[in-house]
Design an enzyme around this catalytic site. Structure first.
Site, PDB file in Angstrom:
ATOM      1  N   PHE A 145      -6.218  -4.370  -5.307  1.00 27.38           N
ATOM      2  CA  PHE A 145      -7.237  -3.522  -4.959  1.00 27.38           C
ATOM      3  C   PHE A 145      -6.891  -1.887  -5.252  1.00 27.38           C
ATOM      4  CE2 PHE A 145      -8.351  -6.894  -1.992  1.00 27.38           C
ATOM      5  CZ  PHE A 145      -9.566  -6.766  -2.201  1.00 27.38           C
ATOM      6  N   PHE A 173     -20.752  -3.482  -6.853  1.00 27.07           N
ATOM      7  CA  PHE A 173     -21.661  -2.640  -6.999  1.00 27.07           C
ATOM      8  C   PHE A 173     -21.370  -1.698  -5.791  1.00 27.07           C
ATOM      9  CE2 PHE A 173     -24.717  -3.083 -10.441  1.00 27.07           C
ATOM     10  CZ  PHE A 173     -23.894  -4.385 -11.084  1.00 27.07           C
ATOM     11  N   ILE A 206     -29.918  15.224  -0.879  1.00 31.36           N
ATOM     12  CA  ILE A 206     -30.204  13.982  -1.543  1.00 31.36           C
ATOM     13  C   ILE A 206     -30.205  14.636  -2.981  1.00 31.36           C
ATOM     14  CG2 ILE A 206     -32.423  12.622  -2.411  1.00 31.36           C
ATOM     15  CD1 ILE A 206     -33.310  12.611   0.487  1.00 31.36           C
ATOM     16  N   TYR A 251     -13.195   7.375 -14.190  1.00 28.62           N
ATOM     17  CA  TYR A 251     -12.952   5.983 -13.255  1.00 28.62           C
ATOM     18  C   TYR A 251     -13.257   4.820 -14.040  1.00 28.62           C
ATOM     19  CZ  TYR A 251     -14.001   3.216  -9.235  1.00 28.62           C
ATOM     20  OH  TYR A 251     -14.303   1.983  -8.459  1.00 28.62           O
ATOM     21  N   ASP A 309       0.826  -1.102  -0.130  1.00 30.68           N
ATOM     22  CA  ASP A 309       0.216   0.055  -0.162  1.00 30.68           C
ATOM     23  C   ASP A 309       0.860   1.273  -0.025  1.00 30.68           C
ATOM     24  OD1 ASP A 309      -3.292   0.364   1.187  1.00 30.68           O
ATOM     25  OD2 ASP A 309      -2.072   2.067   0.652  1.00 30.68           O
TER      26      ASP A 309
HETATM   27  C1  UD1 Z   1     -19.927   5.226  -7.361  1.00 30.39           C
HETATM   28  C2  UD1 Z   1     -19.739   4.502  -8.583  1.00 30.39           C
HETATM   29  C3  UD1 Z   1     -19.263   3.001  -8.244  1.00 30.39           C
HETATM   30  C4  UD1 Z   1     -17.785   3.095  -7.621  1.00 30.39           C
HETATM   31  C5  UD1 Z   1     -18.215   4.084  -6.158  1.00 30.39           C
HETATM   32  C6  UD1 Z   1     -16.727   4.270  -5.645  1.00 30.39           C
HETATM   33  C7  UD1 Z   1     -21.004   5.034 -10.506  1.00 30.39           C
HETATM   34  C8  UD1 Z   1     -22.277   4.877 -10.971  1.00 30.39           C
HETATM   35  N1  UD1 Z   1     -20.967   4.442  -9.222  1.00 30.39           N
HETATM   36  O1  UD1 Z   1     -20.926   4.807  -6.790  1.00 30.39           O
HETATM   37  O2  UD1 Z   1     -19.188   2.226  -9.195  1.00 30.39           O
HETATM   38  O3  UD1 Z   1     -17.320   1.873  -7.111  1.00 30.39           O
HETATM   39  O4  UD1 Z   1     -18.377   5.402  -6.578  1.00 30.39           O
HETATM   40  O5  UD1 Z   1     -16.487   5.297  -4.816  1.00 30.39           O
HETATM   41  O6  UD1 Z   1     -20.377   5.885 -11.037  1.00 30.39           O
HETATM   42  N2  UD1 Z   1     -25.869  10.432  -2.786  1.00 30.39           N
HETATM   43  C9  UD1 Z   1     -26.877  11.264  -2.240  1.00 30.39           C
HETATM   44  N3  UD1 Z   1     -26.165  12.201  -1.366  1.00 30.39           N
HETATM   45  C10 UD1 Z   1     -25.000  12.101  -1.046  1.00 30.39           C
HETATM   46  C11 UD1 Z   1     -24.039  11.113  -1.509  1.00 30.39           C
HETATM   47  C12 UD1 Z   1     -24.678  10.109  -2.321  1.00 30.39           C
HETATM   48  O7  UD1 Z   1     -28.061  11.325  -2.512  1.00 30.39           O
HETATM   49  O8  UD1 Z   1     -24.560  12.947   0.006  1.00 30.39           O
HETATM   50  C13 UD1 Z   1     -26.735   9.436  -3.752  1.00 30.39           C
HETATM   51  C14 UD1 Z   1     -26.089   9.341  -4.924  1.00 30.39           C
HETATM   52  O9  UD1 Z   1     -26.480  10.350  -5.771  1.00 30.39           O
HETATM   53  C15 UD1 Z   1     -26.123   7.980  -5.484  1.00 30.39           C
HETATM   54  C16 UD1 Z   1     -26.343   7.266  -4.280  1.00 30.39           C
HETATM   55  O10 UD1 Z   1     -26.614   8.182  -3.062  1.00 30.39           O
HETATM   56  O11 UD1 Z   1     -27.433   7.663  -6.001  1.00 30.39           O
HETATM   57  C17 UD1 Z   1     -24.957   6.364  -3.788  1.00 30.39           C
HETATM   58  O12 UD1 Z   1     -23.969   7.419  -4.043  1.00 30.39           O
HETATM   59  P1  UD1 Z   1     -22.477   6.962  -3.737  1.00 30.39           P
HETATM   60  O13 UD1 Z   1     -22.445   6.191  -2.299  1.00 30.39           O
HETATM   61  O14 UD1 Z   1     -21.555   8.013  -3.728  1.00 30.39           O
HETATM   62  O15 UD1 Z   1     -22.068   5.689  -4.771  1.00 30.39           O
HETATM   63  P2  UD1 Z   1     -22.286   5.778  -6.193  1.00 30.39           P
HETATM   64  O16 UD1 Z   1     -22.047   7.224  -6.737  1.00 30.39           O
HETATM   65  O17 UD1 Z   1     -23.353   5.045  -6.703  1.00 30.39           O
END
Ligand code: UD1
Length: 326
Positions: free
Chosen positions: A72, A166, A204, A138, A31
């Site tokens: 990783f 996911f 959100i 990414y 790392d």
């Molecule tokens: C993203 C990537 C995923 C990656 C991960 C790594 C995409 C589609 N997905 O996940 O492949 O492994 O990052 O970090 O590129 N949200 C809010 N408010 C917040 C934070 C998040 O509403 O403050 C929502 C986001 O819009 C999303 C969901 O919560 O719909 C999950 O977000 P997040 O936890 O950031 O992960 P992803 O963006 O889905």
């Protein structure tokens, strides 16, 4: 098995390294501590920059034999990758090349992502035969690394499993080990930090998506389930199994609002929330079809209950409000 784990001080890497050690494997971690935390892994650790080909070669010469490699180490902030694409190409692709060159023929388990798919064509769970059309750097770097590994495998120079995670989430149930990013962008930790008063509130990102409650749907997979999948992938390759890319998810979606409700149920407190605009690059609906991982690795999610998953994250964050600095 003696296993080399790069990025073994990061969230998924250290959870996997600890799992492998519990299962009796010998784990050696590399790392650079740019994102990881030394406190997350207390076993053998070499601080090394995988972008440095000479350093990787020198390590390979003195490190001894390994039965497998799990890679990783990477940068994984979607927004940052849009702003600094060259940094992402160097950080996420170059180390894969260096590791393949330094460890010829070594079975390779690769941290990939559902971001390789890009915008899903419809609202069916995603399966691995879909074309990879990443919409951000990414995802593009991860798709390119998968291709590199595929070319190496076709040339009989080493087998691989690419694991397309996911949304990784959750922590050790006793709260001893979990997720600590700086900055923290992920939904579950941010919702918990909002309850803890460490954030002014949770925004959100969009309430007008074409989903049942208008907020984005994701497939939250427990990090401990991910750890088990890496071990299964190494066993598969050790038995001469085919090179393959596999989704790791539960097959069930949860909306942002459902995650907020789960955090409220677990904490017994209200998450201070406000509706904000959509976040650029967010697909509305990303859920895995995890069938292939079951067929090929015999793996399926065991900790897929959202409330139980959020409870483990809550245990970690309430005991470690400052992450590994706590
Ligand atoms: C993203 C990537 C995923 C990656 C991960 C790594 C995409 C589609 N997905 O996940 O492949 O492994 O990052 O970090 O590129 N949200 C809010 N408010 C917040 C934070 C998040 O509403 O403050 C929502 C986001 O819009 C999303 C969901 O919560 O719909 C999950 O977000 P997040 O936890 O950031 O992960 P992803 O963006 O889905």
């Amino acid at each position: 098995m003696r296993i080399l784990v790069t990025g073994g001080c990061g969230y998924i890497g250290s959870t996997t390294a600890r799992h492998l050690r519990r299962q009796g494997h010998e784990v050696v971690v590399i790392d650079d501590l740019s994102e990881g935390h030394q406190a997350a892994w207390d076993g053998a650790m070499h601080q090394l920059d995988l972008r440095d080909a000479d350093a990787v070669q020198a390590f390979a010469l003195k490190a001894g034999e390994f039965g497998g490699l799990i890679h990783f180490a990477a940068r994984a902030y979607v927004g940052e990758s849009v702003e600094q694409p060259l940094r992402y190409w160097r950080a996420n692709l170059v180390p894969v090349l260096h590791l393949c060159e330094a460890f010829p023929g070594l079975p390779f388990v690769f941290s990939s992502t559902c971001a390789t798919y890009g915008e899903p064509p419809n609202e069916d769970p995603l399966h691995e035969q879909l074309p990879l059309r990443p919409v951000n750097p990414y995802g593009a770097t991860k798709a390119a690394a998968e291709r590199l590994l595929q070319d190496r495998a076709v040339a009989s120079q080493g087998s691989y499993v690419a694991l397309r995670y996911f949304n990784a989430a959750g922590a050790e149930p006793d709260g001893s080990h979990g997720e600590a990013h700086d900055p923290e962008n992920h939904l579950i930790p941010r919702a918990i930090q909002a309850v803890q008063g460490l954030l002014p509130g949770l925004t959100i990102f969009g309430n007008d998506w074409p989903t049942p409650d208008g907020t984005c749907v994701r497939d939250y997979i427990h990090v401990r389930d991910l750890a088990r999948a890496h071990e299964a992938a190494l066993v598969h390759l050790g038995q001469g199994g085919e090179s393959v890319a596999l989704n790791l998810g539960t097959g069930q979606g949860a909306s942002v609002k459902e995650v907020v409700q789960a955090v409220e149920a677990v904490s017994g407190q209200t998450v201070p929330c406000e509706d904000g605009p959509r976040r650029p690059g967010d697909p509305s609906y990303l859920v895995a079809n995890p069938r292939a991982a079951k067929e090929i690795l015999g793996w399926e999610a065991q900790e897929s209950d959202l409330l139980a998953l959020v409870q483990t994250a809550w245990n970690w964050h309430s005991q470690h409000p400052q992450g590994y600095r706590s």
